[in-house]
Scaffold this motif. Structure first.
Motif, PDB file in Angstrom:
ATOM      1  N   PHE A 193       0.846  -1.194   0.000  1.00 53.60           N
ATOM      2  CA  PHE A 193       0.000   0.000   0.000  1.00 53.60           C
ATOM      3  C   PHE A 193       0.879   1.240   0.000  1.00 53.60           C
ATOM      4  O   PHE A 193       2.041   1.206   0.419  1.00 53.60           O
ATOM      5  N   SER A 194       0.318   2.314  -0.515  1.00 53.36           N
ATOM      6  CA  SER A 194       1.003   3.605  -0.558  1.00 53.36           C
ATOM      7  C   SER A 194       0.107   4.650   0.087  1.00 53.36           C
ATOM      8  O   SER A 194      -1.122   4.552   0.030  1.00 53.36           O
ATOM      9  N   ILE A 195       0.727   5.635   0.723  1.00 54.85           N
ATOM     10  CA  ILE A 195      -0.019   6.743   1.309  1.00 54.85           C
ATOM     11  C   ILE A 195       0.665   8.051   0.921  1.00 54.85           C
ATOM     12  O   ILE A 195       1.837   8.075   0.566  1.00 54.85           O
ATOM     13  N   ARG A 196      -0.078   9.131   0.996  1.00 56.14           N
ATOM     14  CA  ARG A 196       0.469  10.459   0.749  1.00 56.14           C
ATOM     15  C   ARG A 196       0.676  11.141   2.100  1.00 56.14           C
ATOM     16  O   ARG A 196      -0.242  11.220   2.907  1.00 56.14           O
ATOM     17  N   ALA A 197       1.902  11.612   2.340  1.00 53.54           N
ATOM     18  CA  ALA A 197       2.239  12.211   3.630  1.00 53.54           C
ATOM     19  C   ALA A 197       2.997  13.501   3.416  1.00 53.54           C
ATOM     20  O   ALA A 197       3.749  13.645   2.441  1.00 53.54           O
ATOM     21  N   GLY A 198       2.815  14.426   4.334  1.00 51.20           N
ATOM     22  CA  GLY A 198       3.574  15.663   4.319  1.00 51.20           C
ATOM     23  C   GLY A 198       4.981  15.440   4.844  1.00 51.20           C
ATOM     24  O   GLY A 198       5.217  14.588   5.702  1.00 51.20           O
ATOM     25  N   VAL A 199       5.950  16.221   4.345  1.00 52.26           N
ATOM     26  CA  VAL A 199       7.339  16.147   4.787  1.00 52.26           C
ATOM     27  C   VAL A 199       7.582  17.283   5.766  1.00 52.26           C
ATOM     28  O   VAL A 199       7.306  18.443   5.463  1.00 52.26           O
ATOM     29  N   THR A 200       8.074  16.934   6.965  1.00 52.06           N
ATOM     30  CA  THR A 200       8.388  17.944   7.973  1.00 52.06           C
ATOM     31  C   THR A 200       9.775  17.656   8.520  1.00 52.06           C
ATOM     32  O   THR A 200      10.508  16.840   7.969  1.00 52.06           O
ATOM     33  N   ASP A 201      10.176  18.333   9.575  1.00 55.27           N
ATOM     34  CA  ASP A 201      11.499  18.114  10.147  1.00 55.27           C
ATOM     35  C   ASP A 201      11.368  17.986  11.663  1.00 55.27           C
ATOM     36  O   ASP A 201      10.287  18.087  12.231  1.00 55.27           O
ATOM     37  N   ALA A 202      12.501  17.734  12.316  1.00 52.25           N
ATOM     38  CA  ALA A 202      12.493  17.514  13.762  1.00 52.25           C
ATOM     39  C   ALA A 202      12.000  18.730  14.511  1.00 52.25           C
ATOM     40  O   ALA A 202      11.392  18.616  15.571  1.00 52.25           O
ATOM     41  N   ARG A 203      12.269  19.922  13.970  1.00 54.73           N
ATOM     42  CA  ARG A 203      11.852  21.133  14.681  1.00 54.73           C
ATOM     43  C   ARG A 203      10.328  21.191  14.806  1.00 54.73           C
ATOM     44  O   ARG A 203       9.793  21.565  15.848  1.00 54.73           O
ATOM     45  N   ALA A 204       9.620  20.787  13.743  1.00 60.15           N
ATOM     46  CA  ALA A 204       8.158  20.802  13.804  1.00 60.15           C
ATOM     47  C   ALA A 204       7.645  19.791  14.824  1.00 60.15           C
ATOM     48  O   ALA A 204       6.668  20.033  15.525  1.00 60.15           O
ATOM     49  N   LEU A 205       8.331  18.636  14.913  1.00 61.56           N
ATOM     50  CA  LEU A 205       7.894  17.620  15.860  1.00 61.56           C
ATOM     51  C   LEU A 205       8.148  18.057  17.292  1.00 61.56           C
ATOM     52  O   LEU A 205       7.363  17.786  18.192  1.00 61.56           O
ATOM     53  N   GLU A 206       9.260  18.756  17.512  1.00 68.26           N
ATOM     54  CA  GLU A 206       9.547  19.253  18.856  1.00 68.26           C
ATOM     55  C   GLU A 206       8.520  20.296  19.268  1.00 68.26           C
ATOM     56  O   GLU A 206       8.098  20.358  20.426  1.00 68.26           O
ATOM     57  N   GLU A 207       8.121  21.153  18.335  1.00 70.29           N
ATOM     58  CA  GLU A 207       7.122  22.171  18.653  1.00 70.29           C
ATOM     59  C   GLU A 207       5.788  21.534  19.013  1.00 70.29           C
ATOM     60  O   GLU A 207       5.006  22.087  19.770  1.00 70.29           O
ATOM     61  N   ARG A 208       5.533  20.345  18.478  1.00 68.79           N
ATOM     62  CA  ARG A 208       4.249  19.694  18.734  1.00 68.79           C
ATOM     63  C   ARG A 208       4.144  19.191  20.164  1.00 68.79           C
ATOM     64  O   ARG A 208       3.061  19.034  20.687  1.00 68.79           O
ATOM     65  N   GLY A 209       5.215  18.909  20.839  1.00 64.46           N
ATOM     66  CA  GLY A 209       4.982  18.423  22.198  1.00 64.46           C
ATOM     67  C   GLY A 209       6.152  17.827  22.917  1.00 64.46           C
ATOM     68  O   GLY A 209       5.952  17.089  23.873  1.00 64.46           O
ATOM     69  N   LYS A 210       7.420  18.094  22.534  1.00 63.71           N
ATOM     70  CA  LYS A 210       8.547  17.578  23.299  1.00 63.71           C
ATOM     71  C   LYS A 210       8.427  16.069  23.449  1.00 63.71           C
ATOM     72  O   LYS A 210       8.019  15.548  24.486  1.00 63.71           O
ATOM     73  N   ILE A 211       8.796  15.334  22.397  1.00 63.24           N
ATOM     74  CA  ILE A 211       8.593  13.886  22.352  1.00 63.24           C
ATOM     75  C   ILE A 211       9.237  13.212  23.558  1.00 63.24           C
ATOM     76  O   ILE A 211      10.394  13.432  23.867  1.00 63.24           O
ATOM     77  N   GLY A 212       8.470  12.384  24.261  1.00 64.31           N
ATOM     78  CA  GLY A 212       9.021  11.575  25.326  1.00 64.31           C
ATOM     79  C   GLY A 212       9.213  12.290  26.638  1.00 64.31           C
ATOM     80  O   GLY A 212       9.662  11.689  27.608  1.00 64.31           O
ATOM     81  N   ARG A 213       8.903  13.625  26.725  1.00 63.41           N
ATOM     82  CA  ARG A 213       9.108  14.322  27.989  1.00 63.41           C
ATOM     83  C   ARG A 213       8.123  13.810  29.027  1.00 63.41           C
ATOM     84  O   ARG A 213       6.949  13.636  28.761  1.00 63.41           O
ATOM     85  N   ARG A 214       8.609  13.615  30.226  1.00 67.53           N
ATOM     86  CA  ARG A 214       7.774  13.085  31.297  1.00 67.53           C
ATOM     87  C   ARG A 214       7.996  13.907  32.551  1.00 67.53           C
ATOM     88  O   ARG A 214       9.133  14.177  32.947  1.00 67.53           O
ATOM     89  N   ALA A 215       6.898  14.319  33.189  1.00 65.45           N
ATOM     90  CA  ALA A 215       6.993  15.102  34.412  1.00 65.45           C
ATOM     91  C   ALA A 215       7.506  14.225  35.543  1.00 65.45           C
ATOM     92  O   ALA A 215       7.045  13.096  35.726  1.00 65.45           O
ATOM     93  N   ILE A 216       8.488  14.756  36.326  1.00 71.08           N
ATOM     94  CA  ILE A 216       9.056  13.981  37.425  1.00 71.08           C
ATOM     95  C   ILE A 216       8.871  14.669  38.766  1.00 71.08           C
ATOM     96  O   ILE A 216       9.075  14.048  39.806  1.00 71.08           O
ATOM     97  N   ALA A 217       8.494  15.970  38.771  1.00 70.99           N
ATOM     98  CA  ALA A 217       8.285  16.690  40.031  1.00 70.99           C
ATOM     99  C   ALA A 217       7.569  17.994  39.728  1.00 70.99           C
ATOM    100  O   ALA A 217       7.363  18.368  38.562  1.00 70.99           O
ATOM    101  N   LEU A 218       7.175  18.705  40.783  1.00 73.49           N
ATOM    102  CA  LEU A 218       6.567  20.024  40.643  1.00 73.49           C
ATOM    103  C   LEU A 218       7.627  21.097  40.798  1.00 73.49           C
ATOM    104  O   LEU A 218       8.586  20.950  41.577  1.00 73.49           O
TER     105      LEU A 218
END
Length: 951
Positions: A702-727
């Motif tokens: 199967f084939s799909i159509r996808a947009g091309v982005t970069d790491a900066r756009a992904l970081e802006e979306r939500g800090k991949i893997g960040r987990r709260a450890i304290a207040l």
């Protein structure tokens, strides 16, 4: 001339037929059919009534069994909680069991709180004893034995404050708690357990009961004594009597050795013999229903201990059918009972018998009426037969006014009148044809409305099913996320828990498949695009299926063309689901060989791309989106060496609820995976196809159509893997109220939020939540919407109607998947809406959004070090893109071939100009982590493409 003879038998039959009246020929078969139909209707009515009664009885007994089991689980858990609470109090110095007045008052206070407990006690290893007892008249007594002063145990009345008075209620000579059954049971088990059922040592009444016991040890681990909490079996019987199950149905509880524990019929499950209680075996019971039920169980299953799951059956007792359901009850600390529910069929059959009699009478009346009508009709249709031919020809010519004019009173005259009536009806039929068309149109519209109602009922059922499955998944996924926070897990355990988490999320996705299919059919499913790390997605899938492949001794290979962009914009959930469906089928139907996933650019086969040495800069088939971004066509192949699919099955492969022969043989799957996958692929702008040969394997493409982005756009979306450890410091102590009728859901939120220092309180329904809110004024409430007593909708409305309530944030937690319910919840006054199962980051994010909580996050990528302890600094994609293109291609080729000498030679070529990159490559090569080097090279290709596009 020849003589013609006729068979005498045929002559006789012909004469007989000529003598039979036409009326008899018409009426006798009809009467026989009516009698047969009436008899069949009466029989089926009676049998359907019996089946309905059996279904109703089973449903009733299942519901009652569930209620009894839930009550007993809660009831039997309380004594052990009391023991554990007392053990904790002794350890903390709150309770001193050597101070008899203090300990007696402490136990008295617990009896005020815990209704099931009848006696709370402590017996020391020296023989001392202190306990508080709930008397049968509602008063309380304190029992004391000081082994140093006297060998006897004395019972004193307690005043309204729980203090010991001078009023002595009785005493036991030479009493030693160490000789009591409850003390010996705890010594033998050396852990929390239950005693056997025994007669309580009391002067107030003869009572049988059972004791929850727990040995107590001091800080050095030295045994000090036994904590115990009694419950009286008569309380169980009182509870069973409150349950209504038909007019004469009853419930009883029996041990595996056949001794009765409690029953809804007898006041006590024992006999008195000179003041001593003698327990009764179920097979010796005076109640024939109890005795016969246990005998039937022994006859069917051999012995009571053989029942390890719910069983149901029926038997005859005094010519009356009895419905029985047996439920095992085991709470893990020594309780091993059976709950038996017995309902006589006669409780339900009275209405059925009445209806059956009514049905028979109506059928007989209908039969008599039908016979009379048939006789009249037979006379009516016989008269016009002589003129029937001529009249029929006239009518065939369109002369509708023609009638049979034959004035006869025999069968022919009746037939003539019938023919005239038929002609009249034909004439009326042509005149009223348009009216009948309108009536039919109205009927069709009504049938359509019924179909729409049925479709709505189906949607409601699917939504309720999803709600019931999502609730336990919420606990599974939630506690798995909490486990991942534990610092005590080694890397292997961390990875195992991560796989459990991903597999649980996959299970949630499978639950959503049926709902997705319903949404697809209704045209209500949409694409939810966001930035995605494709490499990470593929790595997660490889980890998820690696264990299954190893269990079946299969190879699992993931191949990715270097020119495939790492960061794309598409619907991650739908792409993941398509790949999971295809990989799951591939592993499931492959018994030897392996499974391979390939990812490349669309328009070229994977073999052609791999054969190109070295690869040229990518010329992606990009098109401009309306928003000005870039898109690329990605091509996926999932190939296996399994049993294959027959050519005649390929045409229906993507139809809902249709399985191949292999799928039917495996007895797994629903037949929804491939149809949903095709819908998702088409929604993402592509198409899916399959190629297969029997005994050779299968390939899905199967084939799909996808947009091309970069790491900066992904970081802006939500800090991949960040987990709260304290207040963060300098914040108020936030008060959070957790409202849910399920203790596991509340416990999950407590485990998640408690380490952060939040003040937490719990409520099991909306009424309690309002009371706590008025007293405690929490900053935020997590509110479940479906609860007994008062649901979340009403509780939210009552809170939000006040001025103070508007300052309290309320976040709804629900397992519902209906979008329309979200609008209802928000209109009730909730500030936000979250579905179960939820993720920990979602909980923290909603708290930050509504009450401003700030967190400290863990680092995403811990600093790596070489074997010499040197830190490996991260290299930006911009620096990687400056590597010589030809050199990077040569290094990639050496990595894929595993040529360590060539890798070392290539590294030395760039060590002067790129020392940090050379150090990183050397470190990963020594650890044989070639995939990390390939990821760095892929980032260099991606960054080079990004810069060329920008220019």
């Amino acid at each position: 001339m020849p003589i013609v003879t006729i068979d005498p038998l045929k002559q006789t039959l012909a004469k007989t037929y000529r003598r039979v009246p036409l009326r008899a020929v018409l009426t006798v078969p009809l009467v026989l059919q009516i009698i047969g139909a009436v008899s069949l209707v009466g029989y089926l009515s009676f049998r359907n009534g019996q089946r309905s009664v059996e279904d109703l009885a089973n449903q009733l007994m299942s519901e009652v069994g569930y209620r009894v089991e839930q009550h007993l689980d809660n009831y039997l858990a309380i004594p052990h909680k009391i023991n554990q609470t007392n053990a904790n109090a002794i350890e903390l110095g709150i309770l001193d069991v050597s101070d008899f007045p203090l300990a007696g008052r402490y136990f008295w206070q617990q009896l005020q709180v815990f209704e099931p407990a009848s006696f709370i006690q402590f017996g020391s290893k020296q023989g001392d004893f202190i306990g508080a007892e709930r008397l049968k008249n509602g008063a309380f007594a304190i029992e004391i034995k000081n082994a140093q002063t006297a060998p006897d145990k004395y019972s004193y009345a307690a005043d309204p404050q729980g203090n010991i008075t001078t009023e002595r209620l009785g005493f036991k000579q030479n009493y030693d708690p160490r000789d009591r059954p409850w003390y010996k049971a705890a010594q033998k088990a050396q852990q929390p357990t239950w005693s056997e059922i025994y007669q309580f040592s009391t002067d107030t009444a003869v009572r049988l009961g059972i004791t929850a016991v727990q040995p107590f040890y001091d800080e050095e681990g030295t045994f000090q004594g036994i904590l115990g909490t009694d419950i009286v079996l008569s309380q169980l019987g009182d509870f069973l009597k409150t349950i209504e199950i038909g007019e004469s149905g009853h419930i009883f509880i029996v041990e595996r050795d056949e001794f009765l524990v409690a029953t809804s019929k007898l006041s006590q499950p024992f006999l008195l013999d000179e003041g001593k209680a003698q327990r009764i075996k179920a097979t010796d019971s005076d109640d024939p229903s109890i005795r016969s039920t246990v005998e039937q169980v022994q006859e069917r299953f051999g012995r009571l201990s053989a029942i390890d799951r719910p069983q149901k059956f029926s038997f005859e007792l005094a010519r009356e059918r009895q419905f029985v359901q047996i439920f095992p009850l085991s709470e893990g600390r020594g309780i091993d009972w059976l709950i038996a529910i017995v309902v006589p069929e006669d409780n339900f059959m009275e209405r059925v018998n009445t209806n059956t009699r009514t049905t028979i009478l109506l059928c007989l009346a209908a039969a008599l009426l039908a016979i009379l009508v048939s006789l009249v009709t037979a006379r009516w249709i016989t008269k016009p037969i002589l003129r029937l031919n001529d009249a029929a020809k006239d009518i065939a010519k369109g002369e509708w006014d023609k009638t049979v004019t034959l004035k006869r009173k025999d069968e022919l005259g009746q037939l003539a009148r019938a023919f005239n009536g038929m002609a009249s009806q034909l004439r009326e039929s042509f005149n009223t044809l348009e009216e009948r068309v309108e009536e039919r149109t109205f009927e069709l519209a009504r049938e359509k409305e019924k179909a729409e109602v049925a479709n709505q009922a189906k949607s409601t059922f699917l939504a309720n099913m999803s709600h019931e499955l999502r609730s336990p998944l919420n606990a599974i996924l939630g506690f798995t996320q909490i486990l991942l926070r534990s610092p005590n897990l080694n890397p292997q355990e961390q990875e195992n828990v991560s796989i459990i988490l991903r597999s649980g999320e996959h299970l949630l996705t499978l639950i959503n498949q049926v709902l997705d299919l319903s949404k697809i059919e209704a045209g209500r499913i949409a694409l939810n695009e966001k930035s995605v790390d494709l490499y990470r997605l593929l790595d997660d899938l490889e980890d998820m299926f690696q264990l299954r492949a190893e269990e079946k001794q299969l190879t699992l290979d993931f191949e990715r063309d270097a020119r495939v962009p790492r960061y794309i914009r598409t619907d991650e959930v739908k792409l993941r689901q398509v790949l999971i469906n295809l990989l799951n089928n591939a592993v499931k139907f492959t018994n030897a060989g392996g499974v391979m996933l390939r990812v490349a650019l669309s328009g070229e086969s994977f073999e052609e791309i791999q054969s190109e040495q070295p690869p040229v800069p990518p010329n992606l088939e990009e098109t401009e989106k309306q928003d000005g971004g870039k898109t690329v066509n990605l091509h996926f192949e999932v190939e296996d060496t399994g049993m294959g699919i027959a050519s005649e099955e390929l045409d229906c492969l993507f139809e809902a609820f249709v399985q191949t022969q292999a799928g039917k043989d495996s007895q797994e799957g629903t037949g929804l995976g491939l149809p949903i996958s095709r819908k998702f692929v088409r929604l993402m702008g592509g198409e899916i196809d399959v190629r297969s040969q029997l005994e050779r394997g299968t390939m899905f493409l199967f084939s799909i159509r996808a947009g091309v982005t970069d790491a900066r756009a992904l970081e802006e979306r939500g800090k991949i893997g960040r987990r709260a450890i304290a207040l963060e410091p300098n914040q108020p102590r936030y008060r959070i109220l957790l409202v849910d009728d399920r203790a596991t859901n509340r416990q999950l939120l407590v485990r998640l939020l408690n380490p952060f220092g939040f003040e937490l309180q719990e409520a099991e329904n909306g009424k309690n939540a309002i009371a706590i809110w008025e007293r405690w004024k929490p900053h935020l409430i997590f509110m479940d919407m479906r609860m007994p007593v008062m649901d979340g909708y009403e509780a939210t409305q009552r809170i939000k109607v006040t001025t103070q309530g508007n300052a309290t944030a309320i976040v709804a937690l629900t397992a519902s998947v209906l979008e329309e319910e979200k609008a209802i919840i928000l209109s009730a006054g909730c500030d936000d809406f979250m579905r179960k199962p939820f993720r920990e980051n979602d909980i923290f994010a909603v708290m930050s959004k509504h009450i401003g909580v700030r967190y400290v996050y863990e680092d995403l990528a811990p600093q790596e070090t070489t074997a010499n302890g040197e830190e490996l600094d991260a290299i930006s994609p911009e620096k990687i893109s400056r590597l010589p293109f030809e050199w990077a291609n040569n290094l990639e080729s050496a990595l894929r071939q595993g040529d360590l000498e060539l890798i070392a030679t290539l590294v030395e070529q760039i060590r002067t100009e790129h020392p940090q990159f050379a150090k990183i490559v050397t470190h990963y090569a020594e650890q044989f982590e070639f995939d990390k080097i390939l990821d760095l090279l892929a980032e260099s290709h991606q960054e080079r493409n990004y810069e060329s596009d920008t220019l």
